[in-house]
Design an enzyme around this catalytic site. Structure first.
Site, PDB file in Angstrom:
ATOM      1  N   SER A  30       0.867  -1.192   0.000  1.00 52.39           N
ATOM      2  CA  SER A  30       0.000   0.000   0.000  1.00 52.39           C
ATOM      3  C   SER A  30       0.897   1.232   0.000  1.00 52.39           C
ATOM      4  O   SER A  30       2.082   1.151   0.358  1.00 52.39           O
ATOM      5  CB  SER A  30      -0.858  -0.012   1.267  1.00 52.39           C
ATOM      6  OG  SER A  30      -1.475   1.242   1.478  1.00 52.39           O
ATOM      7  N   TYR A  56      -2.341  -1.676  10.621  1.00 50.32           N
ATOM      8  CA  TYR A  56      -2.442  -1.872   9.173  1.00 50.32           C
ATOM      9  C   TYR A  56      -1.205  -1.290   8.472  1.00 50.32           C
ATOM     10  O   TYR A  56      -0.585  -1.955   7.630  1.00 50.32           O
ATOM     11  CB  TYR A  56      -3.717  -1.210   8.635  1.00 50.32           C
ATOM     12  CG  TYR A  56      -3.839  -1.317   7.131  1.00 50.32           C
ATOM     13  CD1 TYR A  56      -3.995  -2.561   6.521  1.00 50.32           C
ATOM     14  CD2 TYR A  56      -3.780  -0.185   6.318  1.00 50.32           C
ATOM     15  CE1 TYR A  56      -4.082  -2.675   5.142  1.00 50.32           C
ATOM     16  CE2 TYR A  56      -3.875  -0.291   4.940  1.00 50.32           C
ATOM     17  CZ  TYR A  56      -4.023  -1.538   4.359  1.00 50.32           C
ATOM     18  OH  TYR A  56      -4.095  -1.653   2.987  1.00 50.32           O
TER      19      TYR A  56
HETATM   20  N1  LIG Z   1      -8.577  -0.603  -1.732  1.00 47.10           N
HETATM   21  C1  LIG Z   1      -7.646   0.134  -1.194  1.00 47.10           C
HETATM   22  O1  LIG Z   1      -7.815   1.345  -0.959  1.00 47.10           O
HETATM   23  C2  LIG Z   1      -6.312  -0.488  -0.907  1.00 47.10           C
HETATM   24  C3  LIG Z   1      -5.174   0.334  -0.891  1.00 47.10           C
HETATM   25  C4  LIG Z   1      -3.930  -0.253  -0.639  1.00 47.10           C
HETATM   26  C5  LIG Z   1      -3.835  -1.614  -0.431  1.00 47.10           C
HETATM   27  N2  LIG Z   1      -4.950  -2.399  -0.452  1.00 47.10           N
HETATM   28  C6  LIG Z   1      -4.793  -3.835  -0.228  1.00 47.10           C
HETATM   29  O2  LIG Z   1      -5.370  -4.523  -1.317  1.00 47.10           O
HETATM   30  C7  LIG Z   1      -5.623  -5.874  -0.920  1.00 47.10           C
HETATM   31  C8  LIG Z   1      -6.970  -6.318  -1.483  1.00 47.10           C
HETATM   32  O3  LIG Z   1      -7.989  -5.558  -0.897  1.00 47.10           O
HETATM   33  P1  LIG Z   1      -9.144  -4.862  -1.756  1.00 47.10           P
HETATM   34  O4  LIG Z   1      -8.840  -3.424  -1.797  1.00 47.10           O
HETATM   35  O5  LIG Z   1      -9.378  -5.572  -3.014  1.00 47.10           O
HETATM   36  O6  LIG Z   1     -10.390  -5.015  -0.744  1.00 47.10           O
HETATM   37  P2  LIG Z   1     -11.567  -6.091  -0.698  1.00 47.10           P
HETATM   38  O7  LIG Z   1     -12.449  -5.914  -1.883  1.00 47.10           O
HETATM   39  O8  LIG Z   1     -12.161  -5.950   0.659  1.00 47.10           O
HETATM   40  O9  LIG Z   1     -10.826  -7.487  -0.839  1.00 47.10           O
HETATM   41  C9  LIG Z   1     -10.143  -8.086   0.230  1.00 47.10           C
HETATM   42  C10 LIG Z   1     -10.002  -9.555  -0.054  1.00 47.10           C
HETATM   43  O10 LIG Z   1      -9.253 -10.156   1.020  1.00 47.10           O
HETATM   44  C11 LIG Z   1      -9.921 -11.327   1.432  1.00 47.10           C
HETATM   45  N3  LIG Z   1      -9.741 -11.597   2.847  1.00 47.10           N
HETATM   46  C12 LIG Z   1      -9.914 -10.739   3.892  1.00 47.10           C
HETATM   47  N4  LIG Z   1      -9.733 -11.390   5.058  1.00 47.10           N
HETATM   48  C13 LIG Z   1      -9.452 -12.685   4.739  1.00 47.10           C
HETATM   49  C14 LIG Z   1      -9.180 -13.845   5.504  1.00 47.10           C
HETATM   50  N5  LIG Z   1      -9.188 -13.830   6.851  1.00 47.10           N
HETATM   51  N6  LIG Z   1      -8.932 -15.010   4.855  1.00 47.10           N
HETATM   52  C15 LIG Z   1      -8.959 -15.062   3.504  1.00 47.10           C
HETATM   53  N7  LIG Z   1      -9.205 -13.990   2.721  1.00 47.10           N
HETATM   54  C16 LIG Z   1      -9.454 -12.817   3.340  1.00 47.10           C
HETATM   55  C17 LIG Z   1     -11.398 -11.068   1.133  1.00 47.10           C
HETATM   56  O11 LIG Z   1     -12.033 -12.312   0.873  1.00 47.10           O
HETATM   57  P3  LIG Z   1     -13.278 -12.872   1.736  1.00 47.10           P
HETATM   58  O12 LIG Z   1     -14.137 -11.703   2.097  1.00 47.10           O
HETATM   59  O13 LIG Z   1     -13.909 -13.864   0.817  1.00 47.10           O
HETATM   60  O14 LIG Z   1     -12.634 -13.499   2.890  1.00 47.10           O
HETATM   61  C18 LIG Z   1     -11.345 -10.252  -0.140  1.00 47.10           C
HETATM   62  O15 LIG Z   1     -11.365 -11.085  -1.278  1.00 47.10           O
HETATM   63  C19 LIG Z   1      -5.534  -5.889   0.606  1.00 47.10           C
HETATM   64  O16 LIG Z   1      -4.317  -6.494   0.978  1.00 47.10           O
HETATM   65  C20 LIG Z   1      -5.526  -4.403   0.972  1.00 47.10           C
HETATM   66  O17 LIG Z   1      -4.838  -4.158   2.167  1.00 47.10           O
HETATM   67  C21 LIG Z   1      -6.179  -1.858  -0.684  1.00 47.10           C
END
Ligand SMILES: NC(=O)c1ccc[n+]([C@@H]2O[C@H](COP(=O)([O-])OP(=O)(O)OC[C@H]3O[C@@H](n4cnc5c(N)ncnc54)[C@H](OP(=O)(O)O)[C@@H]3O)[C@@H](O)[C@H]2O)c1
Length: 273
Positions: free
Chosen positions: A145, A158
């Site tokens: 991130s 985080y």
């Molecule tokens: N969106 C942003 O602003 C942003 C910015 C920087 C970095 N990120 C990073 O991007 C990555 C993906 O997130 P996203 O933005 O795509 O958000 P998201 O739509 O909420 O996706 C998160 C994913 O992680 C999975 N997950 C969460 N807890 C889990 C667990 N205990 N076991 C297995 N899977 C789990 C969820 O699957 P289930 O719900 O099916 O468990 C979901 O598929 C994360 O690492 C996040 O920190 C996001």
């Protein structure tokens, strides 16, 4: 350096594939001809993503593994599925954030965050890297991130988890240089996925989360960086400026600045300390 992958029999493993970046990684990697192993907890949403991929790329195999990567059993269930497969690409994408004063956040949730964002990522990377090195090819994309570049005040655990992901990825990039294997930290800024809703608090008042980017270009930038063997990808000019500022400032200063940018709404700020 650009990496070579065997698309005929190779697999891409994507964690957190049930939504957001993970579902887009699935779509973009399927279009490259890799078969997919999609992991997440929500089996219904995972299966829906798998079906969408099959519809657009009928020639590849798509399998799902439902399990909680916050538990050793969940990680073991996923790594057990690596047996007999050539894992060409691992996308360590599963993760979530929390928001608020550390002292007021739920302790179990903070521990779960470290288990998913840090522990599972280390174990999954360990599970695939020796095989990739033995074959002399492979790509690992770790989703970090822009918060990786400075302390994340009001997102302390985080931010620290993503600083770990960035640091580990850069070190592994250096260790694997010249081997045909590459490790990339993808560092998105605030993006329109399920991430903000999963924070558990409204953050729309903060300077950081007021504007959210589209996720597709972020994933494309991460895969381009993997192709080119880059250690770090920070998609977007604004994010690159913020990341450079974080990198160059002393930690105490960037902690204070990120505290300003992520400050809780007035009603939730305690004045008694
Ligand atoms: N969106 C942003 O602003 C942003 C910015 C920087 C970095 N990120 C990073 O991007 C990555 C993906 O997130 P996203 O933005 O795509 O958000 P998201 O739509 O909420 O996706 C998160 C994913 O992680 C999975 N997950 C969460 N807890 C889990 C667990 N205990 N076991 C297995 N899977 C789990 C969820 O699957 P289930 O719900 O099916 O468990 C979901 O598929 C994360 O690492 C996040 O920190 C996001």
């Amino acid at each position: 350096m650009s990496i070579q992958l065997d698309k005929g029999t190779g697999w891409a493993v994507i964690t957190g594939a049930s939504s957001g970046f993970g579902a887009i990684f699935a779509d973009q990697l399927a279009k490259r001809g890799l078969s997919l192993l999609l992991a997440g907890r929500d089996e219904r949403r995972l299966s829906a993503v798998a079906q969408q991929v099959r519809d657009s790329a009928p020639d590849i195999a798509v399998e799902v593994v439902a399990g909680d990567l916050g538990t050793a059993a969940g990680v073991d269930a996923l790594t057990a599925r690596f047996d007999g497969r050539v894992v060409e690409v691992l996308v360590n994408n599963a993760g979530f954030g929390t928001y608020g004063r550390f002292s007021e956040l739920d302790a179990d949730r903070e521990h779960e965050l470290v288990a998913v964002n840090v522990d599972a990522l280390v174990r999954l990377t360990h599970a695939v890297l020796p095989g990739m090195l033995a074959r002399g090819r492979g790509g690992i994309v770790n989703v970090a991130s822009t918060i990786s570049f400075q302390p994340g005040t009001y997102q302390a655990t985080y931010g620290a988890s993503k600083a770990f992901v960035l640091s580990l990825s850069q070190a592994l990039w250096a260790e694997t240089r010249g081997s045909g294997v590459t490790v990339t930290a993808l560092c998105p800024g605030p993006t329109r996925t399920g991430f903000v809703d999963a924070l558990g608090s409204d953050v729309s008042h903060t300077a950081i989360y007021r504007r959210l980017a589209a996720p597709e270009p972020v994933v494309a930038a991460g895969l381009r960086a993997m192709d080119k063997g880059r250690a770090v990808a920070v998609p977007g000019l604004r994010n690159r400026i913020m990341a450079t500022g974080g990198r160059l400032s002393p930690g105490w200063l960037s902690a204070l600045i990120s505290g300003r940018l992520l400050r809780p709404a007035a009603a939730t700020v305690s004045t008694s300390r």
